[in-house]
Design an enzyme around this catalytic site. Structure first.
Site, PDB file in Angstrom:
ATOM      1  N   GLU A   7       0.813  -1.214   0.000  1.00  0.00           N
ATOM      2  CA  GLU A   7       0.000   0.000   0.000  1.00  0.00           C
ATOM      3  C   GLU A   7       0.853   1.275   0.000  1.00  0.00           C
ATOM      4  OE1 GLU A   7      -2.513  -0.740   3.381  1.00  0.00           O
ATOM      5  OE2 GLU A   7      -3.949  -1.877   2.179  1.00  0.00           O
ATOM      6  N   GLU A  90      -5.395  -8.670   0.075  1.00  0.00           N
ATOM      7  CA  GLU A  90      -5.849  -8.508   1.457  1.00  0.00           C
ATOM      8  C   GLU A  90      -7.379  -8.526   1.433  1.00  0.00           C
ATOM      9  OE1 GLU A  90      -4.404  -5.238   3.739  1.00  0.00           O
ATOM     10  OE2 GLU A  90      -2.319  -5.543   3.166  1.00  0.00           O
TER      11      GLU A  90
END
Length: 415
Positions: A7, A90
């Site tokens: 991220e 995720e």
């Protein structure tokens, strides 16, 4: 597959940095390993966190409940043609909880339904997580909202380093009417204490109040203790470093002048308090009577110091004691309930089992896994920062508990 960043596009876009990570990974792993990045399923995140045109695969993540397939179509733009298998790296089976929020819970049937939307069309997902966990020590982490002051520290039981710093100076003058002490910028929570000066002596240390990053920035020093030359002590707690988003650079401590009625206070001494080797602390009080470890047992803490001095009212104060486990067979996982305590940190056999803050909630109990315990005497140390349990006891229980706190709010944090 080996992930080289996670991220990163949420807060950065340095391609030289990403390429360096790839080079470093290749030097250790060779060319046969698939390297990949993960970023949120939006254009801005993927623009910053991927290496378009390279052999680094770009995976995506997104909130459970979003339609996955438009995001997988977007993912293809950041991978080579024909080399963009749909992967949610995720897939959130649960969610985090911050102090002061209701405990985050998810419906298993809904999660299964959302997962089926991916798997039924030959997509793939990595479950985050298969089950929850506990952040022992000070590894809880934190998030922010729209700005750095909208600080949201995670509770202890979430799988996500921090500690304490003591600042010491003296009050430069006495106003005669009480003074306002202000810290415009502190990360994250400061407790203010005064030891009033009388002649060449200092009186009892008095707790004035707390200044918190997410709320108040000042306290009033009562006239009765605001004498010139009185000792000023500020204990700052790092409640977890921001680990996601634009405010991930998160220095800790007092980050601005400390003002007394608008005038900066100078002449500071600063002491780090790492809370290591906690069992080497001199025992101030002990748990009365060794007991076998069994659920429902109350561990009572002695109401006096070993030298028979009365315990001062309020924290910070260490409580120390022993409890006995009769045999190796009796060593089992347990939880320590801190209902009735206020805020602090607990240690079992010199291992930091995490923060407790039942007055804020929702977490009441701290997990103690069996490997931390042993047959015979086990050492418990409690650092209570504010007000101790009036009965001076803790309970051993067999379940987690997320029902503490009186004014819990709903979480609004999203990725």
């Amino acid at each position: 597959m080996v992930q080289v960043e996670n991220e990163y596009g949420s807060f950065g876009d340095d391609k030289d940095y990403l390429q360096y990570l790839v080079k470093l990974a290749r030097s250790h792993l060779g060319d046969d390993v698939i390297l990949y990045t993960t970023d949120g399923g939006a254009v801005g995140n993927l623009n910053g966190g991927t290496l378009v045109g390279s052999d680094v695969y770009a995976a995506v993540d997104f909130s459970t409940g979003e339609d996955p397939w438009p995001i997988f179509e977007l993912q293809k733009k950041y991978n080579a043609p024909g080399k963009s298998p749909a992967l949610a790296s995720e897939f959130y089976t649960g969610w985090l909880t911050h102090w002061g929020e209701t405990f985050a819970q998810t419906d298993a049937m809904q999660v299964a339904s959302e997962l089926d939307k991916i798997l039924s069309k030959n997509g793939s997902a990595v479950l985050y997580m298969a089950h929850g966990g506990t952040n022992f020590g000070f590894f809880s982490g934190a998030n922010t909202g729209e700005n750095a002051s909208d600080f949201e520290p995670d509770i202890t039981s979430y799988d996500y380093i921090s500690g304490f710093i003591l600042y010491q100076s003296v009050l430069p003058y006495h106003t005669g009417i009480g003074s306002t002490l202000t810290i415009p910028l502190v990360h994250d929570r400061a407790q203010v204490f005064i030891a009033p000066k009388s002649g060449n002596q200092y009186g009892t240390l008095t707790y004035v109040g707390a200044i918190q990053r997410w709320s108040s920035s000042s306290v009033i020093i009562p006239n009765s203790i605001s004498f010139q030359g009185s000792k000023l002590l500020i204990l700052v707690e790092n409640m977890g470093r921001v680990n996601y988003g634009h405010f991930i650079y998160d220095p800790k401590g007092i980050l601005s002048p400390v003002l007394l009625d608008g005038t900066p206070i100078r002449g500071w001494r600063i002491y780090p308090i790492p809370l290591r080797n906690i069992m080497q602390l001199q025992r101030t009080n002990r748990i009365l009577n060794s007991v076998d470890l069994e659920f429902g047992v109350k561990l009572s803490i002695g109401p006096r110091f070993e030298n028979n001095l009365e315990i001062p009212v309020g924290g910070p104060i260490f409580y120390s004691g022993l409890f006995n486990i009769s045999s190796a067979y009796e060593v089992k996982d347990t939880y320590i309930s801190f209902r009735g305590w206020t805020k602090g940190v607990a240690f079992v056999n010199d291992f930091n089992i995490g923060r407790f803050w039942p007055s804020m909630g929702p977490q009441c109990n701290l997990y103690v896994p069996a490997p931390l315990l042993h047959a015979g005497e086990n050492h418990l140390v409690i650092l209570e920062l504010e007000k101790e349990n009036t009965k001076l006891e803790v309970n051993l229980v067999d379940t987690p508990d997320f029902t503490c706190g009186q004014q819990l709010k709903q979480s609004h944090f999203v990725k």
